[in-house]
Design a protein around this motif. Structure first.
Motif, mmCIF file in Angstrom:
data_model
loop_
_atom_site.group_PDB
_atom_site.id
_atom_site.type_symbol
_atom_site.label_atom_id
_atom_site.label_comp_id
_atom_site.label_asym_id
_atom_site.label_seq_id
_atom_site.Cartn_x
_atom_site.Cartn_y
_atom_site.Cartn_z
ATOM 1 N N PHE A 290 2.486 13.355 -9.991
ATOM 2 C CA PHE A 290 2.339 12.147 -9.171
ATOM 3 C C PHE A 290 1.452 11.144 -9.901
ATOM 4 O O PHE A 290 0.291 11.439 -10.219
ATOM 5 N N LEU A 291 2.007 9.999 -10.232
ATOM 6 C CA LEU A 291 1.307 8.884 -10.881
ATOM 7 C C LEU A 291 0.818 9.199 -12.296
ATOM 8 O O LEU A 291 0.096 8.396 -12.890
ATOM 9 N N GLY A 292 1.178 10.359 -12.832
ATOM 10 C CA GLY A 292 0.713 10.697 -14.173
ATOM 11 C C GLY A 292 -0.752 11.068 -14.218
ATOM 12 O O GLY A 292 -1.387 10.962 -15.271
ATOM 13 N N GLY A 293 -1.314 11.495 -13.096
ATOM 14 C CA GLY A 293 -2.693 11.967 -13.084
ATOM 15 C C GLY A 293 -3.703 10.896 -12.721
ATOM 16 O O GLY A 293 -3.370 9.848 -12.149
ATOM 17 N N VAL A 294 -4.950 11.156 -13.076
ATOM 18 C CA VAL A 294 -6.074 10.306 -12.688
ATOM 19 C C VAL A 294 -6.245 9.157 -13.679
ATOM 20 O O VAL A 294 -6.248 9.359 -14.891
ATOM 21 N N HIS A 295 -6.398 7.942 -13.153
ATOM 22 C CA HIS A 295 -6.667 6.756 -13.959
ATOM 23 C C HIS A 295 -7.738 5.927 -13.260
ATOM 24 O O HIS A 295 -7.828 5.912 -12.027
ATOM 25 N N ALA A 296 -8.523 5.215 -14.034
ATOM 26 C CA ALA A 296 -9.587 4.389 -13.451
ATOM 27 C C ALA A 296 -9.019 3.223 -12.656
ATOM 28 O O ALA A 296 -9.495 2.907 -11.560
ATOM 29 N N LEU A 297 -7.988 2.574 -13.207
ATOM 30 C CA LEU A 297 -7.429 1.369 -12.579
ATOM 31 C C LEU A 297 -5.933 1.288 -12.836
ATOM 32 O O LEU A 297 -5.481 1.465 -13.968
ATOM 33 N N MET A 298 -5.189 1.047 -11.778
ATOM 34 C CA MET A 298 -3.743 0.860 -11.873
ATOM 35 C C MET A 298 -3.315 -0.313 -10.994
ATOM 36 O O MET A 298 -3.987 -0.633 -10.006
ATOM 37 N N LYS A 299 -2.193 -0.907 -11.369
ATOM 38 C CA LYS A 299 -1.579 -1.927 -10.542
ATOM 39 C C LYS A 299 -0.092 -1.611 -10.425
ATOM 40 O O LYS A 299 0.597 -1.480 -11.436
ATOM 41 N N LEU A 300 0.377 -1.478 -9.184
ATOM 42 C CA LEU A 300 1.775 -1.141 -8.930
ATOM 43 C C LEU A 300 2.485 -2.352 -8.342
ATOM 44 O O LEU A 300 2.038 -2.920 -7.336
ATOM 45 N N THR A 301 3.576 -2.735 -8.963
ATOM 46 C CA THR A 301 4.350 -3.901 -8.524
ATOM 47 C C THR A 301 5.761 -3.447 -8.198
ATOM 48 O O THR A 301 6.458 -2.887 -9.054
ATOM 49 N N THR A 302 6.177 -3.680 -6.951
ATOM 50 C CA THR A 302 7.482 -3.208 -6.475
ATOM 51 C C THR A 302 8.358 -4.387 -6.078
ATOM 52 O O THR A 302 7.907 -5.304 -5.371
ATOM 53 N N GLY A 303 9.598 -4.351 -6.512
ATOM 54 C CA GLY A 303 10.543 -5.413 -6.166
ATOM 55 C C GLY A 303 11.158 -5.201 -4.793
ATOM 56 O O GLY A 303 12.326 -4.829 -4.677
ATOM 57 N N LEU A 304 10.359 -5.445 -3.756
ATOM 58 C CA LEU A 304 10.827 -5.233 -2.381
ATOM 59 C C LEU A 304 11.636 -6.422 -1.869
ATOM 60 O O LEU A 304 11.283 -7.576 -2.158
ATOM 61 N N PRO A 305 12.685 -6.167 -1.101
ATOM 62 C CA PRO A 305 13.355 -7.264 -0.393
ATOM 63 C C PRO A 305 12.376 -7.913 0.584
ATOM 64 O O PRO A 305 11.510 -7.228 1.141
ATOM 65 N N PRO A 306 12.457 -9.209 0.797
ATOM 66 C CA PRO A 306 11.486 -9.906 1.663
ATOM 67 C C PRO A 306 11.345 -9.288 3.050
ATOM 68 O O PRO A 306 10.238 -9.256 3.608
ATOM 69 N N GLN A 307 12.446 -8.767 3.602
ATOM 70 C CA GLN A 307 12.372 -8.216 4.963
ATOM 71 C C GLN A 307 11.590 -6.906 5.033
ATOM 72 O O GLN A 307 11.217 -6.458 6.122
ATOM 73 N N GLN A 308 11.336 -6.275 3.887
ATOM 74 C CA GLN A 308 10.589 -5.012 3.887
ATOM 75 C C GLN A 308 9.091 -5.209 3.652
ATOM 76 O O GLN A 308 8.311 -4.282 3.813
ATOM 77 N N ILE A 309 8.692 -6.417 3.284
ATOM 78 C CA ILE A 309 7.290 -6.658 2.931
ATOM 79 C C ILE A 309 6.440 -6.763 4.202
ATOM 80 O O ILE A 309 6.667 -7.623 5.038
ATOM 81 N N GLU A 310 5.477 -5.843 4.336
ATOM 82 C CA GLU A 310 4.574 -5.839 5.495
ATOM 83 C C GLU A 310 3.296 -6.621 5.201
ATOM 84 O O GLU A 310 2.742 -7.266 6.088
ATOM 85 N N GLN A 311 2.812 -6.542 3.978
ATOM 86 C CA GLN A 311 1.679 -7.347 3.539
ATOM 87 C C GLN A 311 1.785 -7.513 2.030
ATOM 88 O O GLN A 311 2.416 -6.707 1.348
#
Length: 379
Positions: A290-311
């Motif tokens: 899961f996630l390739g283990g422990v990292h100090a800082l990550m940023k995840l960017t997902t190409g969500l359809p607008p209707q799925q974006i909650e925040q």
């Protein structure tokens, strides 16, 4: 004859010590122990400051202990001998019922716990316009005390969780993991041989958080549940080295309507396009799938359809319990920032402001929280 025997013992003892010392210096020293799933003590650096503070002596002792010749074999011998003595605890790990291993949990120093809690409160007080949620999950010993060996001492984790919840300021939404996990206690929420919760336990946490946020969580039917390993022997097995332990199964919840997530790992300045790293399934530390283990800082960017974006954005400050929860959250938030305080040394306040983040999720397990002085970085 007696004098000959005594000399034989002396020469044998001296010879053994000499051989061990020789092996210590000629055998290669590992940087990381696959068996113990941790970095070993590096060569101590001798400085006046380290010498006067006794840090050098402590590091030398740790260095010798970590790199003792054939350490892995000695751990196995110790565990096996204690098993035949019918001992049900080794290196702070109990061998419980139904194949479960448990980490010993003692009463924490509540003064220290209050300091860590106050650090979270201070961070929230510095950012009054940011919505903050603190999710505190018990470990398996907290939820399954009835599965401990007979008369095995253990301090109730629910008392610790309640103490922390009572001392959190009102501007922080506190989520006690006992509340949403206890109704499912009969189900496989935790790995038997590891300190983490299973992907199903992570799913329950995701559902609870989504409902608290007012989102519509995905149902199990929205995922293909794939078993990726049936040979996982986790951190509790590593520390205890109990034999005849049944390995755990690792499942991945793969959304049926796939979207692409890019994960930028600041530690290595690398971007990957998967939340899972199958290479770890061939190693001891399979949870790092899961996630390739422990990292100090990550940023995840997902190409969500607008209707799925909650925040729009979410900052997660966490320990490794978050690793199998985060993939679920990418289905609602297109930009997720992830910080592990144990390894991140930047200013959290500056990071929050720089990236204009208005929502924060703290996700910790009880054992990590009461022992993790890195929480003081929040002050």
């Amino acid at each position: 004859m007696k004098q000959y025997t005594e000399r034989l013992f002396v020469f044998g003892f001296v010879g053994t010590m000499f051989l061990i010392a020789l092996l210590f210096f000629i055998l290669p020293h590992q940087r990381f122990s696959e068996l113990e799933n941790r970095y070993l003590q590096a060569t101590p650096q001798l400085t006046w400051e380290n010498l006067l503070s006794k840090q050098y002596a402590e590091e030398v002792e740790s260095f010798i202990t970590d790199h003792f010749p054939f350490r892995d074999k000695w751990l196995w011998v110790k565990s096996t001998s204690e098993k035949y003595r019918l001992q049900q605890e080794n290196n702070g790990i109990y061998q419980g019922k139904d194949g479960y291993l448990f980490e010993k949990f003692v009463e924490p120093d509540y003064t220290t716990v209050a300091q860590y809690t106050e650090a979270v409160n201070a961070f929230a007080g510095n950012h009054p316009k940011v919505a903050m949620t603190f999710l505190l999950a018990p470990t398996s010993i907290g939820l399954y005390p009835e599965r401990l060996p007979w008369l095995a001492p253990s301090y109730p984790q629910w008392k610790v969780n309640e103490f922390i919840g009572e001392h959190m300021h009102n501007e922080i939404t506190f989520m006690n993991g006992f509340d949403f996990l206890t109704p499912h206690a009969a189900e496989p929420i935790y790995y038997r041989t590891d300190h983490h919760w299973t992907t199903y336990g992570a799913y329950l946490a995701y559902v609870a958080y989504a409902e608290q946020q007012g989102w519509q969580p995905l149902s199990p039917q929205d995922f293909r549940i794939e078993t990726v390993s049936q040979s996982f022997l986790g951190s509790y097995h590593t520390r205890s080295q109990f034999t005849n332990v049944t390995p755990d199964q690792i499942d991945a919840y793969i959304p049926r309507d796939a979207v692409t997530t890019e994960m930028y790992i600041a530690d290595t300045d690398q971007t990957v396009t998967s939340l899972y790293d199958p290479s770890f399934l061939a190693k001891k530390d399979q949870y790092s799938y899961f996630l390739g283990g422990v990292h100090a800082l990550m940023k995840l960017t997902t190409g969500l359809p607008p209707q799925q974006i909650e925040q729009e954005k979410l900052l997660i400050i966490k320990d490794s319990y978050a690793h199998n929860v985060i993939p679920f959250l990418t289905r609602h938030v297109p930009e997720i920032h992830v910080i592990d305080l144990r390894y991140y040394n930047g200013s959290i306040d500056a990071y929050l402001t720089e990236h204009d983040i208005k929502d924060v999720l703290f996700l910790f397990n009880t054992t990590t929280f009461v022992e993790d002085e890195s929480l003081l970085k929040l002050k």
